[in-house]
Design an enzyme around this catalytic site. Structure first.
Site, PDB file in Angstrom:
ATOM      1  N   SER A 120       2.761  -4.515  53.165  1.00 34.56           N
ATOM      2  CA  SER A 120       1.377  -4.992  53.228  1.00 34.56           C
ATOM      3  C   SER A 120       1.268  -6.191  54.184  1.00 34.56           C
ATOM      4  CB  SER A 120       0.932  -5.371  51.810  1.00 34.56           C
ATOM      5  OG  SER A 120      -0.225  -6.157  51.834  1.00 34.56           O
ATOM      6  N   LYS A 157      -0.199  -6.133  58.563  1.00 38.65           N
ATOM      7  CA  LYS A 157      -1.299  -6.965  59.083  1.00 38.65           C
ATOM      8  C   LYS A 157      -0.800  -7.924  60.160  1.00 38.65           C
ATOM      9  CE  LYS A 157      -2.220  -7.789  54.793  1.00 38.65           C
ATOM     10  NZ  LYS A 157      -2.636  -8.078  53.436  1.00 38.65           N
ATOM     11  N   HIS A 183       3.251 -17.229  58.166  1.00 44.40           N
ATOM     12  CA  HIS A 183       2.634 -16.615  56.987  1.00 44.40           C
ATOM     13  C   HIS A 183       3.282 -17.208  55.745  1.00 44.40           C
ATOM     14  CE1 HIS A 183       0.633 -13.579  54.577  1.00 44.40           C
ATOM     15  NE2 HIS A 183       1.747 -13.551  53.859  1.00 44.40           N
ATOM     16  N   ASP A 223      -3.997  -0.639  54.100  1.00 47.72           N
ATOM     17  CA  ASP A 223      -3.542  -1.706  53.195  1.00 47.72           C
ATOM     18  C   ASP A 223      -4.684  -2.167  52.288  1.00 47.72           C
ATOM     19  OD1 ASP A 223      -1.670  -3.827  52.245  1.00 47.72           O
ATOM     20  OD2 ASP A 223      -3.235  -5.085  53.105  1.00 47.72           O
ATOM     21  N   ARG A 272      -3.395  -1.455  43.894  1.00 50.03           N
ATOM     22  CA  ARG A 272      -2.249  -2.185  43.322  1.00 50.03           C
ATOM     23  C   ARG A 272      -2.727  -3.246  42.342  1.00 50.03           C
ATOM     24  NH1 ARG A 272       0.460  -4.592  48.287  1.00 50.03           N
ATOM     25  NH2 ARG A 272       1.746  -5.668  46.756  1.00 50.03           N
TER      26      ARG A 272
HETATM   27  N1  URA Z   1      -0.196 -10.732  50.537  1.00 46.34           N
HETATM   28  C1  URA Z   1      -0.480  -9.552  51.119  1.00 46.34           C
HETATM   29  O1  URA Z   1      -1.115  -9.515  52.167  1.00 46.34           O
HETATM   30  N2  URA Z   1      -0.059  -8.427  50.518  1.00 46.34           N
HETATM   31  C2  URA Z   1       0.640  -8.411  49.372  1.00 46.34           C
HETATM   32  O2  URA Z   1       0.997  -7.362  48.901  1.00 46.34           O
HETATM   33  C3  URA Z   1       0.927  -9.651  48.770  1.00 46.34           C
HETATM   34  C4  URA Z   1       0.505 -10.801  49.387  1.00 46.34           C
END
Ligand code: URA
Length: 434
Positions: A183, A187, A82, A161, A168
């Site tokens: 967040s 995922k 990621h 999320d 946000r």
């Molecule tokens: N990527 C995400 O999935 N969430 C965030 O809060 C910031 C970047």
């Protein structure tokens, strides 16, 4: 339990209990907590932060709010990567291919770009026919057969999320380390990978502008991952200038394929091989970093990584002729050179502003519903630390509008490139967090 008491607890600097966090996440998903109270808690978290335990609890509860992919049918240690996102960051594309070529299953779930940052899915969609939405069953069988797949999130991953992120975005609470970490990891845990390498960007084009904040974010991400038994490590890499030489969707596919043909730019190759080596170590296919790196270099030299990339394109409905012929992707009508106004050494190429220039050409989105122009973008001919002569081209702009209509974009680029008497190239990798 009343939401106002949960907000009050956090606003006054308290540590939220598991029950309070569960109450909050449940209320977000079933719609019983109004947006103004969700936003108030997010702002309280932004200012008061969260402990390690609270971050872990919020992550798990958000992950449990939706589906969890079961990849146990795929043999071997599944390894994903990621990135916190940047400009010219096409790393996932060649990285998935080199790691898959050493036999590690790479089930990659990627995202789209927004604002100055690009998204892996948008880049892949520059390839005619490439499908980013495939069923969970097909995703699993493709990773089993071809060792790699890059897709968008399937089904209903971490719905809490989704709702929290959209609030946000409009309440200026995106850049909270606790909220970013929970967040991302909710995922990633839901996506079912066994191991994860995280590329935390630092610098002008990154969420986290300082090394200190990037380190805190990287540590928070790794803590959460390890807390749930995931093999996890992070590195902090530079995002003060764009990564590689090409920015734009089709252009970044070209550069990724070039890398797999052994013709990648040095900074991009270094980062791909470093991240890839850690993925190989987590995937237990090598014992040392050097051994892992040599294995990856071999996959480029013998064409097996390129072969994996081609197989993925074909399996996902894309036109694999793109490997030999980049012109089957959308092509820009105009190529406009930007000559250096003076001689010297390039000292600055501000990543976020160059990303915005590419977005304004049509290569990115200002809002989620914007349509993309896959053909446009920017090619850098000079990077920080390179000498340049007056009149020599610094960059080529690929546009679908004539030069007279993009004067303000040219100005924006010139304002964000600095030429000085001396300058040195920034470090690519600042820290490893293991
Ligand atoms: N990527 C995400 O999935 N969430 C965030 O809060 C910031 C970047």
């Amino acid at each position: 339990m009343r939401m106002i008491d949960v907000i009050d607890h956090k606003r006054n600097g308290g540590e939220l209990t598991d029950e309070e966090i569960q109450f909050f996440v449940d209320g977000v998903v079933n719609g019983t907590i109004p947006d103004y109270q969700i936003s108030a808690l997010l702002m309280a978290i932004y200012f008061q932060n969260m402990t390690k335990e609270e971050r872990a609890s919020l992550t798990i509860k958000m992950m449990e709010s939706g589906e969890h992919l079961d990849l146990s049918e795929i043999p071997g240690i599944k390894v994903d990567k990621h990135s916190t996102g940047g400009v010219g960051d096409k790393v996932s594309l060649p990285l998935a291919a080199v790691v898959a070529a050493v036999g590690i299953p790479v089930p990659m779930i990627s995202g789209r770009g927004l604002g100055h940052t690009g998204g892996t899915l948008d880049k892949l969609e520059a390839i005619p026919g490439y499908q980013i939405e495939i069923s969970e069953k097909d995703f699993i069988s493709q990773v089993k057969d071809e060792k790699l797949a890059i897709i968008g999130a399937t089904g209903d991953i971490a719905p809490a999320d989704k709702k929290i992120y959209s609030l946000r975005d409009v309440t200026d609470t995106v850049d909270s380390i606790a909220l970013i970490a929970s967040s991302i990891m909710s995922k990633k845990i839901a996506s079912g990978t066994d191991a994860l390498v995280i590329d935390v960007k630092t610098g002008s084009g990154a969420f986290m502008k300082t090394l200190e904040d990037s380190t805190e974010l990287a540590e928070a991400l790794v803590d959460i991952g390890k807390g749930v038994g995931m093999k996890c490590m992070a590195l902090i890499s530079d995002m003060n200038q764009p990564l590689g030489n090409k920015i734009g969707n089709a252009l970044e596919i070209e550069e990724s394929i070039d890398l797999l043909k052994g013709k990648g730019p040095k900074d991009l190759v270094d980062l791909v091989l470093t991240l890839g080596s850690y993925m190989v170590l987590l995937g237990e296919k090598a014992k040392t970093f050097d051994e892992a790196k040599q294995m990856l270099e071999k996959t480029i030299a013998d064409g097996s990584a390129l072969d994996r990339f081609k197989a993925m394109i074909k399996a996902q409905g894309g036109d694999e002729r793109v490997i030999e012929d980049y012109t089957i992707m959308p092509q820009a009508k105009y190529k406009i050179e930007l000559p250096a106004k003076e001689a010297g050494v390039v000292a600055k190429i501000t990543a976020d502003e160059i990303g915005i220039a590419s977005m304004l050409l049509g290569g990115g989105r200002q809002k989620a519903s914007d349509k993309l122009d896959y053909a446009v973008g920017i090619e850098l001919h000079k990077k920080i630390g390179d000498a340049v002569q007056a009149g020599e081209s610094l960059m080529t702009i690929y546009a679908n509008q004539p030069e007279a209509e993009i004067e303000s974009i040219k100005d924006l680029i010139y304002q964000n490139v600095e030429i000085a008497e001396t300058a040195t190239a920034p470090k690519m990798i600042y820290k490893i967090i293991d």
